[in-house]
Design a protein around this motif. Structure first.
Motif, PDB file in Angstrom:
ATOM      1  N   UNK A  44       3.086  -3.153  -9.426  1.00 48.99           N
ATOM      2  CA  UNK A  44       3.384  -2.035  -8.547  1.00 48.99           C
ATOM      3  C   UNK A  44       2.882  -2.272  -7.130  1.00 48.99           C
ATOM      4  N   UNK A  45       1.697  -2.884  -7.012  1.00 49.06           N
ATOM      5  CA  UNK A  45       1.135  -3.190  -5.702  1.00 49.06           C
ATOM      6  C   UNK A  45       2.013  -4.198  -4.972  1.00 49.06           C
ATOM      7  N   UNK A  46       2.349  -5.289  -5.641  1.00 49.27           N
ATOM      8  CA  UNK A  46       3.151  -6.342  -5.010  1.00 49.27           C
ATOM      9  C   UNK A  46       4.542  -5.828  -4.647  1.00 49.27           C
ATOM     10  N   UNK A  47       5.096  -4.971  -5.465  1.00 50.49           N
ATOM     11  CA  UNK A  47       6.403  -4.388  -5.148  1.00 50.49           C
ATOM     12  C   UNK A  47       6.354  -3.633  -3.822  1.00 50.49           C
ATOM     13  N   UNK A  48       5.285  -2.886  -3.584  1.00 53.99           N
ATOM     14  CA  UNK A  48       5.154  -2.130  -2.343  1.00 53.99           C
ATOM     15  C   UNK A  48       4.977  -3.036  -1.128  1.00 53.99           C
ATOM     16  N   UNK A  49       4.565  -4.267  -1.342  1.00 57.36           N
ATOM     17  CA  UNK A  49       4.376  -5.196  -0.233  1.00 57.36           C
ATOM     18  C   UNK A  49       5.705  -5.681   0.345  1.00 57.36           C
ATOM     19  N   UNK A  50       6.786  -5.559  -0.416  1.00 57.13           N
ATOM     20  CA  UNK A  50       8.132  -5.935   0.057  1.00 57.13           C
ATOM     21  C   UNK A  50       8.135  -7.339   0.660  1.00 57.13           C
TER      22      UNK A  50
END
Length: 209
Positions: A44-50
């Protein structure tokens, strides 16, 4: 065979160094335990990093590489993740994991407390549970701006200043404090995410003048 006092002192010092190194490696392995995924929510964290494929990313204070390998997948084979840490034991663990995982897009970087030693400008600097341990944070991130590509970003994920961890490990800056310091260093807030219950998660970009 008899030993001098200096020999004995050296042996004790060597034993202490080996003990500390072993404890550090144990700590890094503990932090990389898959059970951490339950509360840390790395996907979820990495997804938000785009993160774009082919991007250059610095994992600042990478430790044993808990987030490094997630970032490695995100940048793809044409990208690069610089696993940056000031501790030799952390860098050694990264090297070992690189071999075990077969991840040629990860490059360990032995940094200094005041300088990440990045070999090239990057698109993203990511840090998890590192910000609260840094000294002279405003000066550090003001200097770090030169290591960012145009449009580059800085992501800071750190503990909320509450509960057992805050009491045990001392001062944990609230997200408002992080924001004030980053603004003083020449950045502006891009995103403020609520992904991990225990941590605040903010993304900044440098102000173009």
């Amino acid at each position: 065979m008899y030993h001098t006092f200096s020999d004995t002192r050296f042996a004790l010092l060597l034993s202490l160094v080996l003990l500390v190194t072993g404890c550090a490696e144990w700590n890094y392995r503990d932090m990389a335990d898959p059970s951490r995924d339950v509360w840390q929510k790395p996907q979820g964290v990495v997804e938000k990093l785009s993160i774009n494929r082919g991007a250059r990313v610095a994992d600042l204070g990478s430790g044993g590489g808990y987030f490094t390998w997630h970032l490695s997948k995100a940048v793809g084979s044409r990208g690069t993740v610089y696993a940056v840490d000031i501790e030799e034991s952390a860098i050694n663990m990264i090297f070992k994991e690189m071999v075990a995982r077969g991840t040629p897009n990860v490059r360990p970087v032995r940094a200094e407390p005041h300088d990440p030693k990045l070999p090239e400008p990057v698109d993203l600097v990511f840090s998890c549970n590192v910000y609260h341990n840094m000294n002279n944070r405003i000066d550090y991130f003001r200097s770090l701006a030169s290591s960012l590509r145009p449009g580059g970003r800085v992501a800071i994920l750190d503990y909320h200043p509450r509960g057992f961890l805050s009491d045990m490990f001392g001062h944990r800056p609230a997200k408002e404090e992080v924001r004030r310091e980053m603004e003083a260093a020449g950045y502006q807030l891009l995103n403020d995410y609520d992904v991990v219950d225990r941590q605040h998660f903010q993304i900044f970009t440098k102000v173009e003048r």
